[in-house]
Design an enzyme around this catalytic site. Structure first.
Site, short mmCIF file in Angstrom:
data_model
loop_
_atom_site.label_atom_id
_atom_site.label_comp_id
_atom_site.label_asym_id
_atom_site.label_seq_id
_atom_site.Cartn_x
_atom_site.Cartn_y
_atom_site.Cartn_z
N ASP A 2 0.85 -1.19 0.00
CA ASP A 2 0.00 0.00 0.00
C ASP A 2 0.90 1.25 0.00
OD1 ASP A 2 -2.43 1.38 0.22
OD2 ASP A 2 -2.44 1.29 2.41
N ASP B 72 2.82 5.02 -5.50
CA ASP B 72 2.05 6.25 -5.32
C ASP B 72 2.91 7.46 -5.66
OD1 ASP B 72 0.52 8.36 -4.56
OD2 ASP B 72 0.18 7.70 -2.50
N SER C 181 -12.91 4.35 4.69
CA SER C 181 -13.53 3.96 5.96
C SER C 181 -14.79 4.77 6.20
CB SER C 181 -12.54 4.18 7.12
OG SER C 181 -11.64 3.07 7.20
P1 13P Z 1 -8.96 4.83 5.57
O1 13P Z 1 -8.07 5.69 6.39
O2 13P Z 1 -10.21 5.55 5.17
O3 13P Z 1 -9.27 3.51 6.21
O4 13P Z 1 -8.18 4.50 4.19
C1 13P Z 1 -7.20 3.50 4.13
C2 13P Z 1 -6.40 3.53 2.87
O5 13P Z 1 -6.72 4.20 1.91
C3 13P Z 1 -5.20 2.68 2.82
O6 13P Z 1 -4.48 2.88 1.65
O1 G3H Z 2 -3.24 4.80 3.59
C1 G3H Z 2 -2.63 4.58 4.63
C2 G3H Z 2 -3.00 3.41 5.44
O2 G3H Z 2 -4.10 3.71 6.27
C3 G3H Z 2 -1.82 2.90 6.21
O3 G3H Z 2 -1.51 3.73 7.26
O4 G3H Z 2 0.91 4.26 6.95
O5 G3H Z 2 -0.18 4.44 9.22
O6 G3H Z 2 0.25 2.20 8.19
P1 G3H Z 2 -0.03 3.66 7.95
ZN ZN Z 3 -4.54 4.86 0.89
#
Ligand code: 13P
Ligand code: G3H
Ligand code: ZN
Length: 330
Positions: free
Chosen positions: A93, A115, A235
């Site tokens: 991610d 990204d 979310s």
């Molecule tokens: P939320 O913060 O809305 O759960 O989004 C998570 C997200 O986009 C992780 O890449």
């Molecule tokens: O988009 C971000 C995700 O919610 C991950 O969050 O970088 O705090 O693990 P983090």
């Molecule tokens: Zn994200």
């Protein structure tokens, strides 16, 4: 060099083809520890949903990339043991460098996000293309991003979204070769997606945030028919968890998420992947706070992390069954 195929994982290609044809979205749940992973797998096995396990660079630092990869491999075996061989993708991610993406690909991730959305357009194209060229040699799928999500929690560029410019998407997808595209249509990361003054109140007095920019999504779909779109920051920030957290000493203020009906609508469109992290954090924190506050003599971590895992599982099942429509699609 480890291939994800030897770990029993899948990339996103077939998942997204089926999600597009079936008008639902694949859940992409972030995980950092064992209880979160157990809850995700239990929920997705019980609801027969395919799933994307997401690891952020923060998760990688917190838990160790090698450990997380073995946990994902274990998740494949755990799902089978629970009775269903659901498709499981292990996804990076918000990868921010070629080196990070390469490292994940080399050690068994089946999908990565690069990204480059904060970069000038041509730099985003060049970086994304470089990752795609490497990833595709190993049949690893790549998610790119165009447009910047607002983040009230961020120090910079916070207040305002830079919505995705539909006229850029064909050029970006053609030049980079990405397999899916994250777009900015009004979602944002974290639990404070809107300020209360941006919202209206419905008849029950509940705050209703401004709708997502479905007009932009439609313009993107017109230009890229059948191409998988990703929504980050999705979310819903269930108020029941916020209330429990605050009742037991927390201070989560003005927390507002994306209403579920907006996500149901998006799931039926070209949106094939919906990212959810914050809701899990809220559910887990609410459960832990409630147990510690109501059973002050308790000090066995299983006694508070166990209920946290149960609350998480219910949350994830609800997403698959009642919001994203992925239940029964594994
Ligand atoms: P939320 O913060 O809305 O759960 O989004 C998570 C997200 O986009 C992780 O890449
Ligand atoms: O988009 C971000 C995700 O919610 C991950 O969050 O970088 O705090 O693990 P983090
Ligand atoms: Zn994200």
């Amino acid at each position: 060099m480890v291939s994800y195929k030897d770990l029993g994982l899948v990339n996103t290609r077939e998942m997204f083809e089926k999600a597009m044809a079936g008008h639902y979205a694949i859940p992409a749940f972030n995980f950092n520890n064992m209880e979160q992973l157990q809850a995700i797998i239990q929920a997705c096995v019980e609801s027969a949903s395919p799933v994307i396990l997401q690891v952020s660079s923060g998760a990688r630092k917190y838990a160790n990339q090698t450990l997380l990869r073995y946990m994902a491999e274990g998740a494949v075996a755990y799902a089978k043991e629970l009775g269903r061989n659901i498709p499981i993708c292990l996804h990076l991610d918000h990868g921010d460098t070629f080196e990070l993406c390469k490292s994940c690909i080399d050690m068994g991730f089946s999908s990565v996000m690069i990204d480059g959305s904060h970069l000038p357009y041509e730099e985003n194209v060049a970086l994304t293309r470089k990752v795609v060229e490497y990833a595709h040699q190993f049949d690893v799928t790549v998610e790119g991003e165009l447009g910047v999500l607002a983040g009230i929690e961020d120090e910079v560029a916070a207040e305002h979204h830079t919505y995705t410019e539909p006229d850029q998407v064909i050029d970006f997808v053609t030049k980079t070769g990405v397999d899916s595209l994250a777009i900015s249509i009004g979602t944002s990361h974290g639990a404070n997606k809107f300020r209360p003054e941006q919202c209206t109140r419905n008849a029950e007095g509940v705050l209703v945030p401004p709708p997502l920019r479905f007009d932009i999504l439609e313009e993107v779909e017109k230009r890229l028919p059948g191409f998988p779109i990703v929504l980050h920051g999705s979310s819903s920030v269930p108020q029941k968890f916020v209330e429990i957290i605050n009742k037991y000493g927390g201070a989560v203020k003005d927390a507002i998420g994306i209403p579920e009906d907006q996500l149901r609508k998006a799931s039926k469109s070209a949106v094939c992947k919906i990212n959810i992290d914050s809701d899990g954090r809220l559910a887990m924190t609410a459960a832990v706070r409630e147990v510690l506050a109501t059973k002050p003599a308790e000090f066995d971590p299983r006694k508070y992390l166990g209920p946290a895992r149960d609350w998480l599982k219910e949350l994830y099942k609800h997403k698959c069954e009642n919001v994203l429509g992925s239940a029964g699609k594994a």
